[in-house]
Design a protein around this motif. Structure first.
Motif, PDB file in Angstrom:
ATOM      1  N   VAL A 222      34.600  41.478  15.738  1.00 58.61           N
ATOM      2  CA  VAL A 222      33.250  40.907  15.740  1.00 58.61           C
ATOM      3  C   VAL A 222      32.710  40.821  17.162  1.00 58.61           C
ATOM      4  O   VAL A 222      31.538  40.567  17.379  1.00 58.61           O
ATOM      5  N   VAL A 223      33.610  41.030  18.123  1.00 58.18           N
ATOM      6  CA  VAL A 223      33.195  41.072  19.526  1.00 58.18           C
ATOM      7  C   VAL A 223      33.790  42.338  20.126  1.00 58.18           C
ATOM      8  O   VAL A 223      34.976  42.603  19.965  1.00 58.18           O
ATOM      9  N   THR A 224      32.948  43.139  20.772  1.00 62.47           N
ATOM     10  CA  THR A 224      33.465  44.384  21.322  1.00 62.47           C
ATOM     11  C   THR A 224      33.170  44.489  22.814  1.00 62.47           C
ATOM     12  O   THR A 224      32.126  44.055  23.297  1.00 62.47           O
ATOM     13  N   LEU A 225      34.147  45.062  23.502  1.00 64.93           N
ATOM     14  CA  LEU A 225      33.999  45.326  24.931  1.00 64.93           C
ATOM     15  C   LEU A 225      33.127  46.557  25.087  1.00 64.93           C
ATOM     16  O   LEU A 225      33.411  47.612  24.538  1.00 64.93           O
ATOM     17  N   HIS A 226      32.061  46.410  25.824  1.00 62.01           N
ATOM     18  CA  HIS A 226      31.064  47.454  25.953  1.00 62.01           C
ATOM     19  C   HIS A 226      31.380  48.331  27.167  1.00 62.01           C
ATOM     20  O   HIS A 226      31.389  49.545  27.093  1.00 62.01           O
ATOM     21  N   GLN A 227      31.702  47.694  28.277  1.00 61.39           N
ATOM     22  CA  GLN A 227      31.871  48.436  29.529  1.00 61.39           C
ATOM     23  C   GLN A 227      32.528  47.535  30.577  1.00 61.39           C
ATOM     24  O   GLN A 227      32.281  46.330  30.585  1.00 61.39           O
ATOM     25  N   VAL A 228      33.354  48.130  31.446  1.00 66.70           N
ATOM     26  CA  VAL A 228      33.833  47.356  32.599  1.00 66.70           C
ATOM     27  C   VAL A 228      33.245  47.933  33.880  1.00 66.70           C
ATOM     28  O   VAL A 228      32.985  49.140  33.979  1.00 66.70           O
ATOM     29  N   THR A 229      33.025  47.061  34.840  1.00 64.71           N
ATOM     30  CA  THR A 229      32.478  47.485  36.134  1.00 64.71           C
ATOM     31  C   THR A 229      33.171  46.695  37.237  1.00 64.71           C
ATOM     32  O   THR A 229      33.748  45.640  36.978  1.00 64.71           O
ATOM     33  N   LEU A 230      33.074  47.215  38.460  1.00 65.12           N
ATOM     34  CA  LEU A 230      33.560  46.424  39.585  1.00 65.12           C
ATOM     35  C   LEU A 230      32.511  45.360  39.870  1.00 65.12           C
ATOM     36  O   LEU A 230      31.315  45.619  39.768  1.00 65.12           O
ATOM     37  N   PRO A 231      32.940  44.150  40.194  1.00 63.27           N
ATOM     38  CA  PRO A 231      31.972  43.059  40.376  1.00 63.27           C
ATOM     39  C   PRO A 231      31.052  43.281  41.581  1.00 63.27           C
ATOM     40  O   PRO A 231      31.437  43.943  42.551  1.00 63.27           O
ATOM     41  N   ASN A 232      29.873  42.703  41.483  1.00 60.47           N
ATOM     42  CA  ASN A 232      28.960  42.714  42.630  1.00 60.47           C
ATOM     43  C   ASN A 232      29.345  41.603  43.587  1.00 60.47           C
ATOM     44  O   ASN A 232      29.752  40.544  43.168  1.00 60.47           O
ATOM     45  N   LYS A 233      29.180  41.870  44.830  1.00 58.53           N
ATOM     46  CA  LYS A 233      29.459  40.829  45.811  1.00 58.53           C
ATOM     47  C   LYS A 233      28.387  39.758  45.737  1.00 58.53           C
ATOM     48  O   LYS A 233      27.210  40.044  45.605  1.00 58.53           O
ATOM     49  N   GLN A 234      28.853  38.483  45.801  1.00 60.29           N
ATOM     50  CA  GLN A 234      27.895  37.381  45.766  1.00 60.29           C
ATOM     51  C   GLN A 234      27.370  37.067  47.159  1.00 60.29           C
ATOM     52  O   GLN A 234      26.322  36.499  47.338  1.00 60.29           O
ATOM     53  N   ARG A 235      28.152  37.378  48.159  1.00 58.18           N
ATOM     54  CA  ARG A 235      27.712  37.159  49.536  1.00 58.18           C
ATOM     55  C   ARG A 235      27.929  38.460  50.279  1.00 58.18           C
ATOM     56  O   ARG A 235      28.693  39.309  49.848  1.00 58.18           O
ATOM     57  N   THR A 236      27.277  38.587  51.421  1.00 62.27           N
ATOM     58  CA  THR A 236      27.520  39.750  52.239  1.00 62.27           C
ATOM     59  C   THR A 236      28.711  39.444  53.126  1.00 62.27           C
ATOM     60  O   THR A 236      28.640  38.596  54.000  1.00 62.27           O
ATOM     61  N   THR A 237      29.800  40.094  52.836  1.00 63.88           N
ATOM     62  CA  THR A 237      31.004  39.837  53.620  1.00 63.88           C
ATOM     63  C   THR A 237      31.008  40.731  54.856  1.00 63.88           C
ATOM     64  O   THR A 237      30.874  41.941  54.742  1.00 63.88           O
ATOM     65  N   GLN A 238      31.159  40.112  56.025  1.00 61.36           N
ATOM     66  CA  GLN A 238      31.354  40.907  57.244  1.00 61.36           C
ATOM     67  C   GLN A 238      32.852  41.132  57.385  1.00 61.36           C
ATOM     68  O   GLN A 238      33.599  40.179  57.593  1.00 61.36           O
ATOM     69  N   ILE A 239      33.253  42.374  57.233  1.00 59.18           N
ATOM     70  CA  ILE A 239      34.669  42.681  57.399  1.00 59.18           C
ATOM     71  C   ILE A 239      34.948  42.898  58.883  1.00 59.18           C
ATOM     72  O   ILE A 239      34.285  43.697  59.541  1.00 59.18           O
TER      73      ILE A 239
ATOM     74  N   PHE B 296      37.044  38.418  48.382  1.00 57.23           N
ATOM     75  CA  PHE B 296      36.082  39.049  49.305  1.00 57.23           C
ATOM     76  C   PHE B 296      34.664  39.058  48.736  1.00 57.23           C
ATOM     77  O   PHE B 296      33.703  39.283  49.460  1.00 57.23           O
ATOM     78  N   GLU B 297      34.554  38.807  47.411  1.00 51.51           N
ATOM     79  CA  GLU B 297      33.203  38.755  46.839  1.00 51.51           C
ATOM     80  C   GLU B 297      32.466  37.486  47.231  1.00 51.51           C
ATOM     81  O   GLU B 297      31.249  37.421  47.151  1.00 51.51           O
ATOM     82  N   VAL B 298      33.210  36.462  47.604  1.00 50.85           N
ATOM     83  CA  VAL B 298      32.536  35.218  47.989  1.00 50.85           C
ATOM     84  C   VAL B 298      32.677  34.924  49.482  1.00 50.85           C
ATOM     85  O   VAL B 298      32.119  33.952  49.973  1.00 50.85           O
ATOM     86  N   ALA B 299      33.431  35.771  50.191  1.00 54.35           N
ATOM     87  CA  ALA B 299      33.712  35.476  51.592  1.00 54.35           C
ATOM     88  C   ALA B 299      32.549  35.878  52.499  1.00 54.35           C
ATOM     89  O   ALA B 299      31.863  36.864  52.247  1.00 54.35           O
ATOM     90  N   ASP B 300      32.341  35.098  53.570  1.00 50.65           N
ATOM     91  CA  ASP B 300      31.368  35.473  54.596  1.00 50.65           C
ATOM     92  C   ASP B 300      32.018  36.410  55.602  1.00 50.65           C
ATOM     93  O   ASP B 300      31.407  37.347  56.081  1.00 50.65           O
ATOM     94  N   TYR B 301      33.266  36.102  55.954  1.00 53.99           N
ATOM     95  CA  TYR B 301      34.017  36.956  56.869  1.00 53.99           C
ATOM     96  C   TYR B 301      35.334  37.337  56.221  1.00 53.99           C
ATOM     97  O   TYR B 301      35.977  36.492  55.577  1.00 53.99           O
ATOM     98  N   GLY B 302      35.701  38.584  56.382  1.00 51.95           N
ATOM     99  CA  GLY B 302      36.951  39.020  55.784  1.00 51.95           C
ATOM    100  C   GLY B 302      37.775  39.826  56.767  1.00 51.95           C
ATOM    101  O   GLY B 302      37.231  40.561  57.598  1.00 51.95           O
ATOM    102  N   ILE B 303      39.075  39.650  56.698  1.00 54.54           N
ATOM    103  CA  ILE B 303      39.984  40.525  57.435  1.00 54.54           C
ATOM    104  C   ILE B 303      40.943  41.107  56.402  1.00 54.54           C
ATOM    105  O   ILE B 303      41.634  40.364  55.699  1.00 54.54           O
ATOM    106  N   VAL B 304      40.923  42.431  56.300  1.00 55.50           N
ATOM    107  CA  VAL B 304      41.812  43.108  55.358  1.00 55.50           C
ATOM    108  C   VAL B 304      43.068  43.495  56.116  1.00 55.50           C
ATOM    109  O   VAL B 304      42.997  44.256  57.088  1.00 55.50           O
ATOM    110  N   GLY B 305      44.194  42.933  55.709  1.00 50.84           N
ATOM    111  CA  GLY B 305      45.429  43.293  56.385  1.00 50.84           C
ATOM    112  C   GLY B 305      46.549  42.327  56.080  1.00 50.84           C
ATOM    113  O   GLY B 305      46.413  41.450  55.226  1.00 50.84           O
ATOM    114  N   ASP B 306      47.629  42.503  56.811  1.00 46.10           N
ATOM    115  CA  ASP B 306      48.859  41.754  56.574  1.00 46.10           C
ATOM    116  C   ASP B 306      48.745  40.362  57.200  1.00 46.10           C
ATOM    117  O   ASP B 306      48.632  40.229  58.418  1.00 46.10           O
ATOM    118  N   LEU B 307      48.785  39.344  56.367  1.00 46.52           N
ATOM    119  CA  LEU B 307      48.599  37.985  56.895  1.00 46.52           C
ATOM    120  C   LEU B 307      49.687  37.605  57.889  1.00 46.52           C
ATOM    121  O   LEU B 307      49.469  36.782  58.776  1.00 46.52           O
TER     122      LEU B 307
END
Lengths: 262, 323
Positions: A222-239, B296-307
Motif C-alpha cells: 500500500v506504500v511504494t518506494l518511488h525513487q531514491v536520491t542523494l540528499p540536498n545540502k541544507q547549508r553551504t559547507t565550506q570544505i 556534511f549536509e548540515v555543516a558550515d565547515y568540513g574537513i574530509v579526512g582521518d580524524l
C-alpha cells in the motif's frame, strides 16, 4: 522460555553509496553486509534470558540467500536454530507485507517472547515488531533497554517487567503478559562475539528454509518506494582541504575571524 | 467529504512542539489537496491556544483508561475516531510515543505508517512523501497506493511550526468505547535515571565524538581538543552505549538537545537521531573520513579526512592561536 528473535541483514555502515540503475536502491556490488545493530542487541537479550531461565532461542530472517551468512552468525553466538524466509524480491513487500511473512512463519511456533531490534539501519521504518505484535494479537512494548524480571516476580503473573526508554533521558517500567513482542534499543548490554566453538557448532544447527511464496502472503504493497536520491545540502559547507595541518590552520582562522569564538 | 486528520501529542498538560510541526505539515498537505483539516488529542492539555493556523475541529479524545499512555489504549481510541471521521490522511509527530502505537494503528486499517517524513509534495492523485534511508545517506520518495487512510509521521525539525497564535478551533469531545481488558500493558510513572550533572545546553562550544573514534583508548585526543578550546565534551549514542562516556553527555533524540555557538562533530556520520539534537547549533564543523556522511549536509565547515591526523593538528593549531 521459547524466544524468537527477528533479525535483518543490512549493508555495513561505511558501504559505498551508489544509486543503482533502477533508481530505487543502492548498487549492492561490493557491499558488505552485517547484522542490523539493534537486532544484535535483541539477540543478546534473548541469549541472556535463555542463560537465566533456560529454553530455546530461534532466529528468523527474511531475504535472499546471502542472509544465510547473518543467520549463521546468530547461531554461532548461541541461537539454537533458525528460520530463513527466502525471498529474492523482498523490496516488493512494504512493512506490513514483511511483517505478515514473519508472523505467518512464527505463528505455529507458539513462542513466549518475540524480540526484534527497534529499527533497521537501512530502511529505518522502525515498525516491524509493533506490526508483528498486532498481527499475532499479542501485546508489545517498544524501545526496550532491559528485560528486568519474568514470571512470578511480576504482578501480571506469567509476565515481564521491562525498562523502556523515553525521550530526553526519561525511562519507564512496563509490565506485560506473555506472549509478547518487544523491540530492543541498543546500549544496555555488551554484545558477545561468536566463539570458535560456537562457529563450529553453528554448522550443525537447523536452518529451516521457507520460500516466501509458500507462506501465502502476496506483496500487495500500500506504500511504494518511488525513487531514491542523494540528499540536498541544507547549508553551504565550506570544505577545508589540504594536509591535516593546513586544514586545521584554515579552520582555526575561520573560528577566530568568522565565527569569533577563539 | 474526506479530510486530513492530525494527531497531536500532549505531555504534562502541554502540547509538544513537534505536534505543531506536524500541524504545519498537515496544513501544507490539506491545502495542496484542497481538503479540510481536523486535529485530535488524547490527554488533558490546555487547548485554548493553537499555535499556527487552527484546524477545522479539534477532537478531544477522553476516557479514564487513556489517562496513562498505553499502546493498546491509544491504538483502540484512535481506531474508533478514524472509523468515525474517515480521513484520507492521518498525520502524526514522529515521537517515541507515536512510533510505539502508530504502526499498530495503521495495521488495523491494513495500512502502513510512512514514518519519519522530512518533506512532502501534495501532488494529485498521490502526494509524494520524502524520508531518509541508510542513516541519512539517501532520500527516498514514497507514494501511498491504496484507497484506505494514509498514515504518516513527521520528523522533528523538518517542518516549521507556524509561529502566530490563532483563535481557538471548534472543539468537540469524542469518547471511545474502551474496556479494561483491552489494555494489556501496565505502565509505571516515568522517571529520570539520575540527576544530570552536565548541562550541555549551556556550553558555548561542544566537541562531540562519534563511532569514528573506534575505541575508548583514543578518547584523549578529543579530550585534548576540548580542553584547548575550553569546550565541553559530548558524544553520539554509540559512544555512550559502549560506556566510553556517560549517558549525560549524549546529544540526540534520546539524549540532550543542544544549540552551542560552535559544534564540532568528530567522527560522527550524522544519522537523523543525532542531527535532531544538534542542528540548531550556530556553527557546525564536521571532521569525517566519509565525504558522503550526512553530517556534511548540515555543516558550515568540513574537513574530509582521518580524524586521527586532523584532530591533533587542530589541537596544536588552537594552542598556537590562543593567547
Amino acid at each position: 522460555m521459547k524466544i524468537i528473535v527477528a533479525i535483518k541483514q543490512v549493508p555495513e555502515r561505511d558501504a559505498r553509496i551508489r544509486i543503482d540503475a533502477t533508481g530505487k536502491w543502492i548498487d549492492l556490488n561490493d557491499v558488505e553486509f552485517t547484522l542490523n545493530e539493534s537486532d544484535a542487541y535483541a539477540l543478546e537479550e534473548a541469549l541472556l534470558l535463555k542463560e537465566a531461565h533456560g529454553g530455546e532461542v530461534i532466529v528468523i530472517s527474511a531475504g535472499p540467500e546471502r542472509v544465510g551468512q547473518t543467520i549463521r552468525e546468530a547461531l554461532a553466538k548461541g541461537a539454537d536454530r533458525a528460520i530463513h524466509i527466502e525471498s529474492d524480491d523482498l523490496a516488493q513487500y512494504d512493512a506490513l507485507g514483511v511483517a505478515r511473512l514473519l508472523a505467518a512463519a512464527i505463528k505455529d511456533e507458539a513462542a513466549d517472547l518475540i524480540l526484534t531490534g527497534l529499527q533497521s539501519d537501512d530502511l529505518g521504518l522502525g515498525q516491524t515488531g509493533v506490526i508483528v505484535a498486532e498481527l499475532l494479537g499479542v501485546p508489545h512494548a517498544s524501545l526496550i533497554l532491559k528485560i528486568e524480571a519474568t514470571g512470578n516476580g511480576v504482578a501480571t503473573g506469567n509476565g515481564l517487567k521491562v525498562l523502556r526508554e523515553l525521550e530526553d533521558g526519561w525511562f519507564q517500567h512496563i509490565e506485560l503478559p506473555m506472549p509478547a513482542v518487544l523491540t530492543i534499543q541498543s546500549g544496555n548490554t555488551k554484545l558477545r562475539y561468536a566463539t570458535l566453538m560456537g562457529i563450529k557448532k553453528a554448522k550443525t544447527k537447523e536452518v529451516k528454509r521457507i520460500a516466501a511464496s509458500e507462506l501465502g502472503i502476496t506483496p500487495a504493497p500500500v506504500v511504494t518506494l518511488h525513487q531514491v536520491t542523494l540528499p540536498n545540502k541544507q547549508r553551504t559547507t565550506q570544505i577545508l582541504s589540504g594536509t591535516p595541518a593546513e586544514a586545521a590552520a584554515a579552520l582555526v582562522e575561520k573560528l577566530q575571524f568568522e565565527v569569533r569564538v577563539l | 467529504m474526506s479530510s486530513v486528520l492530525v494527531i497531536l501529542e500532549s505531555k504534562n498538560g502541554e502540547i509538544s512542539r513537534i505536534s505543531w510541526e506536524a500541524l504545519a505539515a498537515a496544513h501544507t498537505l490539506a491545502a495542496g489537496l484542497g481538503l479540510p483539516l481536523d486535529a485530535a488529542l488524547i490527554g488533558l492539555a490546555s487547548v485554548d491556544k493553537i499555535t499556527g493556523k487552527p484546524p477545522r475541529t479539534l477532537f478531544t479524545v477522553d476516557h479514564a483508561l487513556l489517562r496513562d499512555y498505553t499502546a493498546d489504549g491509544f491504538t483502540e481510541a484512535y481506531t474508533q475516531l478514524i472509523q468515525h471521521l474517515k480521513p484520507a490522511y492521518v498525520v502524526l509527530p514522529h515521537t517515541y510515543q507515536v512510533r510505539d502505537f502508530a504502526p499498530a494503528l495503521a495495521t488495523r486499517f491494513n495500512e502502513v505508517l510512512i514514518s519519519d517524513v522530512i518533506g512532502l509534495t501534495p501532488s494529485t492523485p498521490s502526494p509524494i512523501f520524502v524520508r531518509q534511508l541508510l542513516q541519512g545517506k539517501l532520500n527516498a520518495s514514497y507514494q501511498h497506493t491504496s484507497d484506505g487512510p494514509c498514515f504518516l509521521s513527521v520528523q522533528a525539525g523538518a517542518f516549521r511550526a507556524d509561529a502566530s497564535d490563532a483563535a481557538p478551533a471548534a472543539i468537540e469531545s469524542f469518547r471511545p468505547n474502551l474496556e479494561p481488558a483491552q489494555i494489556r500493558t501496565q505502565p509505571s510513572q516515568p522517571f529520570r535515571a539520575s540527576a544530570q550533572t552536565v548541562d550541555l545546553s549551556t556550553a558555548a562550544i561542544l566537541v562531540s565524538v562519534g563511532r569514528g573514534i573506534k575505541e575508548q583508548a583514543n578518547l584523549p585526543i578529543v579530550e585534548e581538543l576540548a580542553a584547548a578550546l575550553g569546550a565541553e565534551l559530548a558524544a553520539s549514542r554509540p559512544i555512550c552505549d559502549n560506556g566510553w562516556l556517560p549517558m549525560e553527555r549524549q546529544v540526540g533524540s534520546s539524549g540532550q538537545t543542544v544549540a552551542p555557538k560552535v559544534y564540532l562533530a568528530i567522527g560522527i556520520s550524522g544519522a537523523i537521531q543525532h542531527l535532531v539534537g544538534m542542528k540548531g547549533s550556530q556553527c557546525i564543523v564536521a571532521i569525517n573520513k566519509d565525504e558522503n556522511a550526512p553530517i556534511f549536509e548540515v555543516a558550515d565547515y568540513g574537513i574530509v579526512g582521518d580524524l586521527f591526523e586532523i584532530v591533533p593538528a587542530l589541537t596544536a593549531a588552537i594552542r598556537k592561536a590562543k593567547p
